[in-house]
Scaffold this active site. Structure first.
Site, short mmCIF file in Angstrom:
data_model
loop_
_atom_site.label_atom_id
_atom_site.label_comp_id
_atom_site.label_asym_id
_atom_site.label_seq_id
_atom_site.Cartn_x
_atom_site.Cartn_y
_atom_site.Cartn_z
N SER A 1 2.54 -23.02 -47.97
CA SER A 1 2.89 -22.89 -49.37
C SER A 1 2.00 -23.73 -50.28
O SER A 1 1.69 -23.33 -51.40
CB SER A 1 4.34 -23.30 -49.58
OG SER A 1 4.54 -24.59 -49.07
N ASP B 1 10.27 -33.43 -42.13
CA ASP B 1 10.04 -31.99 -41.96
C ASP B 1 9.59 -31.69 -40.53
O ASP B 1 8.53 -31.11 -40.31
CB ASP B 1 8.94 -31.57 -42.96
CG ASP B 1 8.89 -30.06 -43.14
OD1 ASP B 1 9.83 -29.38 -42.71
OD2 ASP B 1 7.88 -29.57 -43.68
N LYS C 1 -7.47 -29.90 -44.47
CA LYS C 1 -6.40 -29.27 -45.25
C LYS C 1 -6.85 -29.22 -46.71
O LYS C 1 -7.18 -30.25 -47.29
CB LYS C 1 -5.16 -30.14 -45.07
CG LYS C 1 -3.89 -29.54 -45.54
CD LYS C 1 -2.73 -30.17 -44.76
CE LYS C 1 -1.52 -30.41 -45.60
NZ LYS C 1 -0.40 -30.96 -44.87
N ALA D 1 -2.19 -20.84 -43.25
CA ALA D 1 -2.00 -20.90 -44.70
C ALA D 1 -0.53 -21.20 -44.96
O ALA D 1 0.34 -20.55 -44.40
CB ALA D 1 -2.38 -19.58 -45.34
N GLY E 1 -1.05 -25.42 -49.17
CA GLY E 1 -2.47 -25.51 -48.86
C GLY E 1 -2.83 -24.69 -47.66
O GLY E 1 -1.97 -24.00 -47.09
N GLN E 2 -4.11 -24.71 -47.28
CA GLN E 2 -4.49 -24.04 -46.04
C GLN E 2 -5.40 -24.94 -45.22
O GLN E 2 -6.03 -25.85 -45.75
CB GLN E 2 -5.09 -22.66 -46.30
CG GLN E 2 -6.33 -22.63 -47.15
CD GLN E 2 -6.61 -21.20 -47.60
OE1 GLN E 2 -5.70 -20.40 -47.79
NE2 GLN E 2 -7.88 -20.87 -47.79
N VAL E 3 -5.43 -24.66 -43.90
CA VAL E 3 -6.08 -25.59 -42.99
C VAL E 3 -7.24 -24.91 -42.26
O VAL E 3 -7.11 -23.78 -41.78
CB VAL E 3 -5.05 -26.13 -41.96
CG1 VAL E 3 -5.74 -27.00 -40.91
CG2 VAL E 3 -3.97 -26.93 -42.67
N1 ATP Z 1 -4.32 -32.25 -37.03
C1 ATP Z 1 -4.14 -30.95 -36.74
N2 ATP Z 1 -4.49 -30.46 -35.53
C2 ATP Z 1 -4.31 -29.15 -35.24
N3 ATP Z 1 -3.78 -28.25 -36.10
C3 ATP Z 1 -3.42 -28.68 -37.32
C4 ATP Z 1 -3.56 -30.04 -37.70
N4 ATP Z 1 -3.13 -30.18 -38.97
C5 ATP Z 1 -2.70 -28.95 -39.35
N5 ATP Z 1 -2.87 -28.04 -38.38
C6 ATP Z 1 -2.52 -26.60 -38.44
O1 ATP Z 1 -2.33 -26.23 -39.79
C7 ATP Z 1 -0.97 -25.82 -40.02
C8 ATP Z 1 -0.50 -26.28 -41.41
O2 ATP Z 1 -0.64 -27.68 -41.50
P1 ATP Z 1 0.44 -28.59 -42.25
O3 ATP Z 1 1.77 -28.34 -41.65
O4 ATP Z 1 -0.06 -29.98 -42.28
O5 ATP Z 1 0.33 -27.93 -43.69
P2 ATP Z 1 1.41 -27.83 -44.83
O6 ATP Z 1 0.71 -27.21 -45.98
O7 ATP Z 1 1.99 -29.17 -45.07
O8 ATP Z 1 2.46 -26.84 -44.21
P3 ATP Z 1 4.04 -26.93 -44.01
O9 ATP Z 1 4.59 -27.95 -44.96
O10 ATP Z 1 4.49 -25.56 -44.29
O11 ATP Z 1 4.29 -27.29 -42.57
C9 ATP Z 1 -0.19 -26.41 -38.87
O12 ATP Z 1 0.97 -25.68 -38.60
C10 ATP Z 1 -1.22 -26.34 -37.75
O13 ATP Z 1 -1.29 -25.04 -37.21
#
Ligand code: ATP
Length: 570
Positions: free
Chosen positions: A143, A296, A161, A141, A145-147
């Site tokens: 800021s 980033d 996501k 999770a 979204g969550q995955v």
């Molecule tokens: N393609 C992927 N394969 C495996 N894990 C993933 C993948 N995409 C995302 N994740 C998991 O989900 C987490 C969050 O994804 P992501 O960094 O894209 O989200 P965000 O909301 O942009 O977060 P942030 O900007 O804080 O890094 C990652 O740190 C990872 O653990």
């Protein structure tokens, strides 16, 4: 924006539209403003209290932690502001800065039922029809979204996501208030930003809006993948467009190890050195070749893949550099390593760190004093962390400012170096970076780079033998560097129209001061002779010459002879 338009659907940041929306809903703005003002007032009061009680020093760390918690509590916009400020040593004091760097999206996950519902509304189908499997709770999770981890009916493993609900209204309201505050507060703040504070809020808003548009993130990922399509070391997840919308992103799941997890990386038998090298080289390629860079690259966004590749995720925040900036960056690296502080100061002006009207004369010795120390006697002693730390000291004494773009670049470099250091404590970024720059200059694929090489090799009209020697020696420390293709390119270049000038300069250099510079040539030859076995060399020469037409050779030869004769008799 008319009163009826739901603010949820704005895909682009438009401060005027946002302002006219909230102008008719002042109660929303006031409620949020009071909440934010109250939180900050309490925090500022505690800082003042420390001053009155003479406890600033002992409460320093506590206050820094409180600031981080405060931003986290205020939600996504403020977390992002905190993250952005964490890259600005010119604006934020050091203890706060160190705490803000930790600001890693510490929000609790939102309800699964809401996330599943959002997927169905966005993609227009029941979740079961889209995914054969979807994890019952999010794997991460953040800021915005969550995955979830899932699988398509066709068998591919995917990451899904899902954006936090109501993100747009929350963010637009905060941006509206920030912009309003920027207009009112700017004259009272002791900041020398060189811009209207509102423009900075606007730039931030534009980026944030891009980040919450997952279609944009998908496009970025594909553009990034295209830039690295010929690179067998970099992995970028594929995007499943059929299952992607503004608020839901379905992409290939990367089965690798995050670089934050150094222990697992090593246990998996992945060579940390190799991963570091890929990280630094691909980082430099983004900045100096493609100009399109991942803004980033914290270690949580980078994966070591079991096959030794490095995987990138999270393409929400990308930035683009123009040609001139890329070239000036190459210049700056070269000037830095050649300890050419006068030219380095000029690079700072070109890059916008100093305004054109700045008198650089007092800055040159200051640069020499700080950066000279950081580099030390040996280029291998150079590290970005020391440079940026020393540089932040300079910022207090001279009118330096960090253009927003470079805040991201600097952060990206320092992060990459930090990752490398966590995998190998003896890592020296320059041992990877400078050979890369040297190799690029020597192979000079573009006319701009060839011109850069000439600029490096000729100073005040004089050929710098030592520099050519350094470049070749450094480039050769990189095992991927093969002198022969470079020699081939060099030969092709010398035989081209553009190369005529270089011929003349080389011959003048060889005969400078009325002597033939055989010693220098001998030293260069010693450096490259192992790679230049006569038969390989002959192959290359024949290859180049057979590409030339008779007319071309005829056109070149007389001019070369004339220059040579003229040069020697000079
Ligand atoms: N393609 C992927 N394969 C495996 N894990 C993933 C993948 N995409 C995302 N994740 C998991 O989900 C987490 C969050 O994804 P992501 O960094 O894209 O989200 P965000 O909301 O942009 O977060 P942030 O900007 O804080 O890094 C990652 O740190 C990872 O653990």
């Amino acid at each position: 924006m008319s009163l009826q338009t739901p603010i949820q659907n704005n895909r682009r940041y438009d401060p005027n539209e946002i302002a006219s929306y909230y102008r008719y809903r002042p109660w929303l703005a006031w409620a949020r403003a009071l909440n934010v003002i109250w939180s900050f007032a309490a925090f500022i009061f505690s800082l003042k209290w420390d001053e009155w009680q003479n406890q600033v020093e002992q409460n320093k760390l506590k206050r820094a932690t409180q600031l981080r918690q405060l931003l986290t509590r205020l939600g996504p916009t403020f977390i992002k502001v905190g993250q952005a400020l964490s890259t600005r040593p010119d604006l934020v004091r050091k203890d706060f800065l160190e705490e803000l760097v930790k600001l890693q999206d510490q929000l609790p996950p939102f309800d699964n039922a809401i996330a599943y519902q959002l997927i169905e509304t966005e993609l227009g189908r029941p979740v079961k029809e889209i995914y054969s499997e979807l994890s019952p709770s999010p794997v991460a999770a953040a800021s915005l979204g969550q995955v979830y981890r899932g699988r398509l009916h066709t068998g591919e493993e995917v990451a899904v996501k899902v954006q936090r609900p109501n993100l747009r209204p929350v963010i637009t309201l905060d941006l509206y208030l920030l912009r309003w505050a920027a207009g009112w507060l700017a004259p009272w703040l002791p900041l020398n930003l060189g811009h209207d504070l509102r423009l900075i809020v606007d730039e931030f808003g534009t980026k944030l809006f891009e980040e919450i548009d997952y279609l944009n993130e998908g496009r970025n990922a594909e553009k990034f993948a295209t830039n690295f399509r010929n690179d067998p070391h970099v992995k970028v997840p594929a995007i499943y467009w059929r299952y992607t919308s503004t608020r839901v992103l379905t992409l290939e799941w990367l089965n690798g190890f995050k670089l934050t997890d150094t222990k697992k990386v090593k246990e998996a038998g992945i060579d940390p050195e190799a991963i570091i090298e890929i990280g630094v080289t691909s980082g430099l390629q983004q900045l100096l070749e493609h100009g399109f860079f991942h803004a980033d690259p914290h270690p949580g966004n980078l994966f070591a893949m079991p096959d030794g590749r490095m995987g990138y995720i999270d393409f929400g925040m990308m930035d683009q550099l123009d040609e001139t900036t890329k070239e000036t960056l190459v210049d700056a690296v070269v000037h830095l390593v050649n300890k050419d502080y006068n030219d380095l100061a000029k690079d700072y002006v070109k890059l916008g760190f100093l305004t054109p009207d700045t008198d650089i004369r007092p800055i040159v010795p200051a640069l020499e004093a700080t950066l000279g120390n950081a580099i030390g006697k040996n280029v291998g002693d150079f590290n970005f962390k020391t440079i940026t730390d020393q540089f932040s000291e300079l910022m207090y004494d001279y009118p330096f400012r960090v253009p927003a773009k470079f805040a991201l670049i600097i952060r990206s470099l320092v992060t990459q170096e930090g990752i490398a250091l966590s995998l190998n404590p003896n890592f020296k970024i320059v041992e990877v970076a400078y050979p890369y720059v040297a190799r690029r200059l020597l192979t000079g694929e573009s006319p701009q780079l060839r011109r850069r090489l000439l600029d490096v090799l000729f100073k005040d009209g004089k050929f710098q033998w030592q520099r050519l020697e350094n470049l070749i020696a450094i480039a050769r420390t990189d095992e991927n560097f093969d002198v022969l293709p470079t020699a081939k390119l060099g030969l092709e270049y010398l035989l081209s129209d553009e190369g005529k000038y270089l011929w003349r300069q080389l011959i003048l250099a060889l005969t400078e001061d009325d002597r033939l510079h055989t010693e220098e040539v001998q030293r260069l030859w010693n450096l490259v002779k192992d790679d230049l076995k006569p038969n390989r060399l002959l192959d290359v020469a024949i290859g180049v010459l057979t590409d030339l037409s008779k007319e071309r050779v005829a056109a070149i030869l007389p001019s070369v002879t004339a220059i040579a004769t003229f040069g020697i008799k000079r």
